[in-house]
Design a protein around this motif. Structure first.
Motif, mmCIF file in Angstrom:
data_model
loop_
_atom_site.group_PDB
_atom_site.id
_atom_site.type_symbol
_atom_site.label_atom_id
_atom_site.label_comp_id
_atom_site.label_asym_id
_atom_site.label_seq_id
_atom_site.Cartn_x
_atom_site.Cartn_y
_atom_site.Cartn_z
ATOM 1 N N UNK A 60 0.844 -1.188 0.000
ATOM 2 C CA UNK A 60 0.000 0.000 0.000
ATOM 3 C C UNK A 60 0.884 1.244 0.000
ATOM 4 N N UNK A 61 0.467 2.252 -0.754
ATOM 5 C CA UNK A 61 1.241 3.486 -0.864
ATOM 6 C C UNK A 61 0.311 4.683 -0.773
ATOM 7 N N UNK A 62 0.648 5.627 0.085
ATOM 8 C CA UNK A 62 -0.088 6.885 0.170
ATOM 9 C C UNK A 62 0.464 7.822 -0.900
ATOM 10 N N UNK A 63 -0.387 8.238 -1.829
ATOM 11 C CA UNK A 63 0.042 9.082 -2.933
ATOM 12 C C UNK A 63 -0.157 10.542 -2.545
ATOM 13 N N UNK A 64 0.921 11.296 -2.548
ATOM 14 C CA UNK A 64 0.892 12.677 -2.045
ATOM 15 C C UNK A 64 -0.135 13.546 -2.776
ATOM 16 N N UNK A 65 -0.898 14.280 -1.973
ATOM 17 C CA UNK A 65 -1.762 15.312 -2.512
ATOM 18 C C UNK A 65 -2.965 14.846 -3.292
ATOM 19 N N UNK A 66 -3.289 13.546 -3.231
ATOM 20 C CA UNK A 66 -4.391 13.028 -4.035
ATOM 21 C C UNK A 66 -5.545 12.466 -3.222
ATOM 22 N N UNK A 67 -5.399 12.382 -1.901
ATOM 23 C CA UNK A 67 -6.385 11.726 -1.036
ATOM 24 C C UNK A 67 -6.554 10.262 -1.399
ATOM 25 N N UNK A 68 -5.494 9.634 -1.922
ATOM 26 C CA UNK A 68 -5.596 8.261 -2.398
ATOM 27 C C UNK A 68 -4.537 7.340 -1.781
ATOM 28 N N UNK A 69 -4.917 6.071 -1.655
ATOM 29 C CA UNK A 69 -4.004 4.994 -1.297
ATOM 30 C C UNK A 69 -4.035 3.984 -2.439
#
Length: 310
Positions: A60-69
């Motif tokens: 799992x990766x938190x994608x910066x500035x997108x409100x997405x995982x």
């Protein structure tokens, strides 16, 4: 690794892979357990925090500035899903508890400005909870050894408060909170957290004092210390052996390895560069992966160092 900076490192023992995220629009770099680069994951460009599923197999990766995982299958290295966490819930830190992915978000430097959320990938649901203890999106920690437990801590704050939660209901229910004002040497500028292999404690790497501070999850009181040089910046616990690794920043970079409860390191490893900012173990505790950078991690290319503990 062709990264311009460093954010996070995790290891997947099921497939003997190490994943390293960078800064800005960097992709995630992938190496084998020997430190040889396998490739990159362009689909995860912009990833900050990383976490691996409890049984391993999903990154799992938190994608910066997108409100997405985003989720990647570690066997195929293919993206399998993108999850939206809700507008304004930009995930900054991740932890996996059972089948759920927990994340922290928000923070304006004011009490109550941050929160903790949970993603259930199977049910495709997201719930978020404001957390008044934290000024910024808190650092998170979880471990298979402590089922239904999440630990969160106020990073970049002096002193730093650390809190444990029961998350068995899908909501963070407080268990205990540290009182740094009541400690003779409180945690300042918390950098990372790691739950011990027995599931009873959490070890904090704080910029000061110059030791890893072990706190009981049930009471959040200190019951052991692991002396290091200045300044503790990273910590990881080997699931199999229970070994505790603590990395320091402030040239030269170094990592100390301790047996649980023993303040004398069983090994010390020094590297070039400014600091050891990220640590990850293989399942057994025979290999330790340490990420070092020549200057601050936000502005210099990382190096993955493989330490054979056997």
């Amino acid at each position: 690794m062709a990264l311009s900076g460093f954010s996070s490192v995790v290891a997947d023992s099921a497939h003997q892979e190490v994943f390293v995220s960078g800064v800005g629009g960097d992709p995630v770099a992938v190496t084998d357990f020997g430190g040889r680069v396998i490739g990159t994951l362009p689909a995860l460009a912009g990833a900050g925090a990383l976490a691996v599923s409890d049984g391993e197999g999903i990154l799992y990766a938190a994608i910066r500035g997108t409100d997405e995982i985003a989720a990647v299958n570690t066997a195929t290295l293919q993206e399998v899903a993108i999850y939206f966490t809700g507008s304004g819930h930009n995930p900054l830190h991740l932890a996996v508890v059972g089948n759920d992915v927990w994340f922290s978000y928000g923070g304006s430097g004011q009490a109550g400005g941050a929160g903790i959320g949970v993603l259930d990938p199977a049910a495709l649901t997201v719930n978020t909870t404001p957390e008044p203890t934290f000024y910024y999106a808190p650092l998170l920690a979880s471990a298979h050894s402590a089922p239904n437990t999440l630990v969160a801590g106020n990073g970049a704050i002096s002193p730093s408060v650390i809190e444990s939660f029961d998350v068995s209901t899908g909501s963070p229910v407080p268990i205990a909170k540290s009182n740094p004002w009541g400690q003779p040497s409180p945690c300042s500028n918390l950098n990372q957290l790691a739950i011990t292999a027995d599931g009873a404690n959490v070890v904090a790497a704080c910029g000061a004092p110059y030791h890893g501070s072990q706190l009981a999850l049930s009471t959040m009181t200190e019951n052991a210390t692991y002396p290091t040089g200045p300044y503790p910046g990273s910590v990881a616990v080997a699931p199999g052996s229970g070994a505790i690794a603590l990395g320091v920043y402030g040239s030269p970079a170094a990592v100390d390895v301790f047996s649980p409860g023993n303040p004398t390191p069983v090994g010390t490893y020094s590297f070039g560069g400014f600091g050891a900012y990220g640590l990850a173990w293989n399942q057994s505790g025979s290999e330790l992966f340490a990420v070092t950078t020549p200057s601050t991690p936000s502005s210099s290319a990382p190096t993955l160092n493989v330490i054979d503990i056997r």
